[in-house]
Motif scaffolding. Sequence first.
Motif, PDB file in Angstrom:
ATOM      1  N   MET A  84     -17.770  -7.023   6.150  1.00 42.91           N
ATOM      2  CA  MET A  84     -16.477  -6.413   6.473  1.00 42.91           C
ATOM      3  C   MET A  84     -15.471  -7.456   6.965  1.00 42.91           C
ATOM      4  O   MET A  84     -15.067  -7.444   8.124  1.00 42.91           O
ATOM      5  CB  MET A  84     -16.693  -5.356   7.553  1.00 42.91           C
ATOM      6  CG  MET A  84     -16.380  -3.976   7.092  1.00 42.91           C
ATOM      7  SD  MET A  84     -16.768  -2.805   8.363  1.00 42.91           S
ATOM      8  CE  MET A  84     -15.407  -2.993   9.470  1.00 42.91           C
ATOM      9  N   THR A  85     -15.097  -8.353   6.080  1.00 45.08           N
ATOM     10  CA  THR A  85     -14.116  -9.375   6.469  1.00 45.08           C
ATOM     11  C   THR A  85     -12.802  -9.036   5.772  1.00 45.08           C
ATOM     12  O   THR A  85     -12.819  -8.412   4.706  1.00 45.08           O
ATOM     13  CB  THR A  85     -14.582 -10.766   5.978  1.00 45.08           C
ATOM     14  OG1 THR A  85     -14.993 -10.626   4.608  1.00 45.08           O
ATOM     15  CG2 THR A  85     -15.731 -11.293   6.795  1.00 45.08           C
ATOM     16  N   PRO A  86     -11.663  -9.412   6.349  1.00 43.97           N
ATOM     17  CA  PRO A  86     -10.398  -9.135   5.658  1.00 43.97           C
ATOM     18  C   PRO A  86     -10.325  -9.963   4.372  1.00 43.97           C
ATOM     19  O   PRO A  86     -10.650 -11.151   4.388  1.00 43.97           O
ATOM     20  CB  PRO A  86      -9.325  -9.578   6.666  1.00 43.97           C
ATOM     21  CG  PRO A  86     -10.027 -10.404   7.666  1.00 43.97           C
ATOM     22  CD  PRO A  86     -11.446 -10.002   7.680  1.00 43.97           C
ATOM     23  N   PRO A  87      -9.953  -9.347   3.242  1.00 41.55           N
ATOM     24  CA  PRO A  87      -9.964 -10.081   1.971  1.00 41.55           C
ATOM     25  C   PRO A  87      -8.777 -11.039   1.859  1.00 41.55           C
ATOM     26  O   PRO A  87      -7.704 -10.771   2.400  1.00 41.55           O
ATOM     27  CB  PRO A  87      -9.854  -8.973   0.922  1.00 41.55           C
ATOM     28  CG  PRO A  87      -9.235  -7.829   1.631  1.00 41.55           C
ATOM     29  CD  PRO A  87      -9.576  -7.942   3.076  1.00 41.55           C
ATOM     30  N   THR A  88      -8.978 -12.156   1.165  1.00 43.88           N
ATOM     31  CA  THR A  88      -7.864 -13.066   0.880  1.00 43.88           C
ATOM     32  C   THR A  88      -7.131 -12.504  -0.340  1.00 43.88           C
ATOM     33  O   THR A  88      -7.632 -11.593  -1.004  1.00 43.88           O
ATOM     34  CB  THR A  88      -8.397 -14.467   0.518  1.00 43.88           C
ATOM     35  OG1 THR A  88      -9.209 -14.317  -0.664  1.00 43.88           O
ATOM     36  CG2 THR A  88      -9.238 -15.048   1.627  1.00 43.88           C
ATOM     37  N   SER A  89      -5.966 -13.052  -0.637  1.00 49.95           N
ATOM     38  CA  SER A  89      -5.167 -12.486  -1.736  1.00 49.95           C
ATOM     39  C   SER A  89      -5.910 -12.596  -3.074  1.00 49.95           C
ATOM     40  O   SER A  89      -5.733 -11.769  -3.961  1.00 49.95           O
ATOM     41  CB  SER A  89      -3.809 -13.173  -1.818  1.00 49.95           C
ATOM     42  OG  SER A  89      -4.007 -14.561  -1.925  1.00 49.95           O
ATOM     43  N   GLU A  90      -6.781 -13.637  -3.223  1.00 50.48           N
ATOM     44  CA  GLU A  90      -7.541 -13.766  -4.490  1.00 50.48           C
ATOM     45  C   GLU A  90      -8.605 -12.683  -4.604  1.00 50.48           C
ATOM     46  O   GLU A  90      -8.993 -12.284  -5.690  1.00 50.48           O
ATOM     47  CB  GLU A  90      -8.254 -15.127  -4.592  1.00 50.48           C
ATOM     48  CG  GLU A  90      -7.357 -16.321  -4.814  1.00 50.48           C
ATOM     49  CD  GLU A  90      -6.762 -16.826  -3.515  1.00 50.48           C
ATOM     50  OE1 GLU A  90      -7.523 -16.969  -2.534  1.00 50.48           O
ATOM     51  OE2 GLU A  90      -5.542 -17.046  -3.482  1.00 50.48           O
ATOM     52  N   GLU A  91      -9.114 -12.251  -3.449  1.00 45.92           N
ATOM     53  CA  GLU A  91     -10.216 -11.273  -3.471  1.00 45.92           C
ATOM     54  C   GLU A  91      -9.725  -9.838  -3.627  1.00 45.92           C
ATOM     55  O   GLU A  91     -10.514  -8.927  -3.827  1.00 45.92           O
ATOM     56  CB  GLU A  91     -11.041 -11.407  -2.181  1.00 45.92           C
ATOM     57  CG  GLU A  91     -11.830 -12.704  -2.121  1.00 45.92           C
ATOM     58  CD  GLU A  91     -12.350 -13.015  -0.728  1.00 45.92           C
ATOM     59  OE1 GLU A  91     -13.279 -13.837  -0.635  1.00 45.92           O
ATOM     60  OE2 GLU A  91     -11.845 -12.464   0.270  1.00 45.92           O
ATOM     61  N   LEU A  92      -8.422  -9.646  -3.521  1.00 45.33           N
ATOM     62  CA  LEU A  92      -7.873  -8.289  -3.641  1.00 45.33           C
ATOM     63  C   LEU A  92      -7.748  -7.887  -5.103  1.00 45.33           C
ATOM     64  O   LEU A  92      -7.461  -8.716  -5.962  1.00 45.33           O
ATOM     65  CB  LEU A  92      -6.477  -8.242  -3.013  1.00 45.33           C
ATOM     66  CG  LEU A  92      -6.407  -8.067  -1.500  1.00 45.33           C
ATOM     67  CD1 LEU A  92      -4.976  -8.237  -1.043  1.00 45.33           C
ATOM     68  CD2 LEU A  92      -6.912  -6.700  -1.087  1.00 45.33           C
ATOM     69  N   GLY A  93      -7.962  -6.597  -5.380  1.00 42.59           N
ATOM     70  CA  GLY A  93      -7.750  -6.095  -6.737  1.00 42.59           C
ATOM     71  C   GLY A  93      -6.443  -5.317  -6.773  1.00 42.59           C
ATOM     72  O   GLY A  93      -5.906  -4.934  -5.732  1.00 42.59           O
ATOM     73  N   MET A  94      -5.942  -5.096  -7.972  1.00 40.09           N
ATOM     74  CA  MET A  94      -4.698  -4.346  -8.112  1.00 40.09           C
ATOM     75  C   MET A  94      -4.927  -3.087  -8.943  1.00 40.09           C
ATOM     76  O   MET A  94      -5.716  -3.095  -9.886  1.00 40.09           O
ATOM     77  CB  MET A  94      -3.642  -5.210  -8.822  1.00 40.09           C
ATOM     78  CG  MET A  94      -3.110  -6.368  -8.015  1.00 40.09           C
ATOM     79  SD  MET A  94      -2.284  -5.823  -6.509  1.00 40.09           S
ATOM     80  CE  MET A  94      -0.915  -4.906  -7.183  1.00 40.09           C
ATOM     81  N   ALA A  95      -4.226  -2.014  -8.581  1.00 41.74           N
ATOM     82  CA  ALA A  95      -4.292  -0.793  -9.386  1.00 41.74           C
ATOM     83  C   ALA A  95      -2.899  -0.169  -9.422  1.00 41.74           C
ATOM     84  O   ALA A  95      -2.162  -0.233  -8.435  1.00 41.74           O
ATOM     85  CB  ALA A  95      -5.297   0.191  -8.794  1.00 41.74           C
ATOM     86  N   ASP A  96      -2.529   0.417 -10.563  1.00 44.65           N
ATOM     87  CA  ASP A  96      -1.231   1.100 -10.658  1.00 44.65           C
ATOM     88  C   ASP A  96      -1.206   2.302  -9.743  1.00 44.65           C
ATOM     89  O   ASP A  96      -0.243   2.550  -9.052  1.00 44.65           O
ATOM     90  CB  ASP A  96      -0.993   1.559 -12.108  1.00 44.65           C
ATOM     91  CG  ASP A  96      -0.336   0.464 -12.918  1.00 44.65           C
ATOM     92  OD1 ASP A  96      -0.305  -0.669 -12.400  1.00 44.65           O
ATOM     93  OD2 ASP A  96       0.127   0.722 -14.041  1.00 44.65           O
ATOM     94  N   SER A  97      -2.302   3.068  -9.786  1.00 44.37           N
ATOM     95  CA  SER A  97      -2.393   4.201  -8.856  1.00 44.37           C
ATOM     96  C   SER A  97      -3.860   4.582  -8.677  1.00 44.37           C
ATOM     97  O   SER A  97      -4.682   4.412  -9.579  1.00 44.37           O
ATOM     98  CB  SER A  97      -1.599   5.399  -9.387  1.00 44.37           C
ATOM     99  OG  SER A  97      -2.102   5.801 -10.621  1.00 44.37           O
ATOM    100  N   VAL A  98      -4.145   5.058  -7.472  1.00 45.54           N
ATOM    101  CA  VAL A  98      -5.480   5.579  -7.160  1.00 45.54           C
ATOM    102  C   VAL A  98      -5.237   6.964  -6.596  1.00 45.54           C
ATOM    103  O   VAL A  98      -4.456   7.126  -5.662  1.00 45.54           O
ATOM    104  CB  VAL A  98      -6.195   4.703  -6.100  1.00 45.54           C
ATOM    105  CG1 VAL A  98      -7.570   5.279  -5.791  1.00 45.54           C
ATOM    106  CG2 VAL A  98      -6.325   3.276  -6.585  1.00 45.54           C
ATOM    107  N   TYR A  99      -5.847   7.981  -7.195  1.00 47.13           N
ATOM    108  CA  TYR A  99      -5.586   9.331  -6.682  1.00 47.13           C
ATOM    109  C   TYR A  99      -6.787  10.242  -6.906  1.00 47.13           C
ATOM    110  O   TYR A  99      -7.636   9.980  -7.753  1.00 47.13           O
ATOM    111  CB  TYR A  99      -4.337   9.937  -7.336  1.00 47.13           C
ATOM    112  CG  TYR A  99      -4.386  10.011  -8.851  1.00 47.13           C
ATOM    113  CD1 TYR A  99      -4.873  11.152  -9.493  1.00 47.13           C
ATOM    114  CD2 TYR A  99      -3.969   8.942  -9.639  1.00 47.13           C
ATOM    115  CE1 TYR A  99      -4.930  11.217 -10.872  1.00 47.13           C
ATOM    116  CE2 TYR A  99      -4.022   9.003 -11.021  1.00 47.13           C
ATOM    117  CZ  TYR A  99      -4.497  10.150 -11.632  1.00 47.13           C
ATOM    118  OH  TYR A  99      -4.560  10.221 -13.009  1.00 47.13           O
TER     119      TYR A  99
END
Length: 436
Positions: free
Chosen positions: A282-297
Amino acid sequence: ALYRLGKLFVTNDAATIIRELEVEHPAAKLLILGSQMQENEIGDATNFVIIFAGALLRAAEDLLRMGLKPTEVAEGYEVALTKALEILPTLSCYEVTNTRDEESVKKAIRTAVMSKQYGHEDYLSDLITKACISILPDKETQFNVDNVRVCKILGSGLHNSQVVNGMVFKRHAESNIIKKDSCKVAIYTCPIDSLQTETKGTVLIKTAEELETFSRGEETQLEKQIKEIADAGVDVVVAGGKFGDLALHYVNKYNMMAVRLMSKWDVRRLARATGATALPKMTPPTSEELGMADSVYVDELGDTEIVVFKVGDNESRVSTIVIRGATDNYMDDIERAVDDGVNVFKGLCKDGHLTPGGGATEIELARQVAAWAETHPGLEQYSINKFAEALEIIPRVLAENSGVKPKEVISKLYAAHSEGNKNMGFDIDGESGEMK
């Protein structure tokens, strides 16, 4: 096929039927292994393997009765096979040159789907083509079958099925927040909960105050961790483990959406789809480790809750076909048809040449191999002839299954082929024994 656990399968997919049979006979076992090899390699035409191998065995029996030795039969078959493989490339009647062109790909996928789901082939091949092309990597041969997912949701009808760029899970959101647009996704393989220490420690607490500060200390530490995750710009937290009650409280407090996935494979696939890195702690992710999504619902289809991760049309590395249907059995069968369609697409990425169907290719091969056998001296000639005869089994089975006289069909096909119409096959829909 009736499964040993009492589960019922309603399908005409040979691979499924064979997989559920318990076979002891060694020769039959070999045939099954052959068809399973075909399933792993190509993903379709398992029935062809069994029928053709069966015909070869039957022909071999006749040859042995005539007095040939098994080795001679095998050698003859080998020679005939080499010749057939030589002829095969010349029989191609259509080529998919551009695997990104929907129309030409659809033609190829349609024939595979048609053999499994007759009547729905146009609609299904449309869905499969869209799903495959949307995730086709720049280097086409790297297309991965596993990246086209299927999600089966009970209710409604097949024509309400759809393709989603991204992933769909039959889950609910853990958090109170159930929708996020153009969001950043953090993925963890561990539970999101207060950290249990690695070593066992004993704490001596004398007063009520100490107890309060001790438990509050744990809380503040957890809040700090979750706040750090939120500060990293995370909108959606996905975990492979459980969300603790307190952790969930803080996830809600910092306005994040929480989703729990039960399967570690799904966690990996989602990481692939969103471009995130699955973190083990449970560590805060770096910008490289983040994923992107248009929408999550969270959405509700029928009485099933689903979580949808939609990724941009161009960035998506995984697509999901959401299948609707009235019964589980029916949807399982549609899933098998989709699976075959996706495998055909994978085949197209490697080589776009296609041969005519309806027994046309087999009859043309049989005709040319038989003619070539005449020029071959020695005992092998007999088994080469039988190999050619065994190829006739495909149009024969097609004719038998559609209630037409097989001998008539085969002689008509031979007649058409000797006139030079090498793409002429048996048309099941036509009048009795019509060629097309």
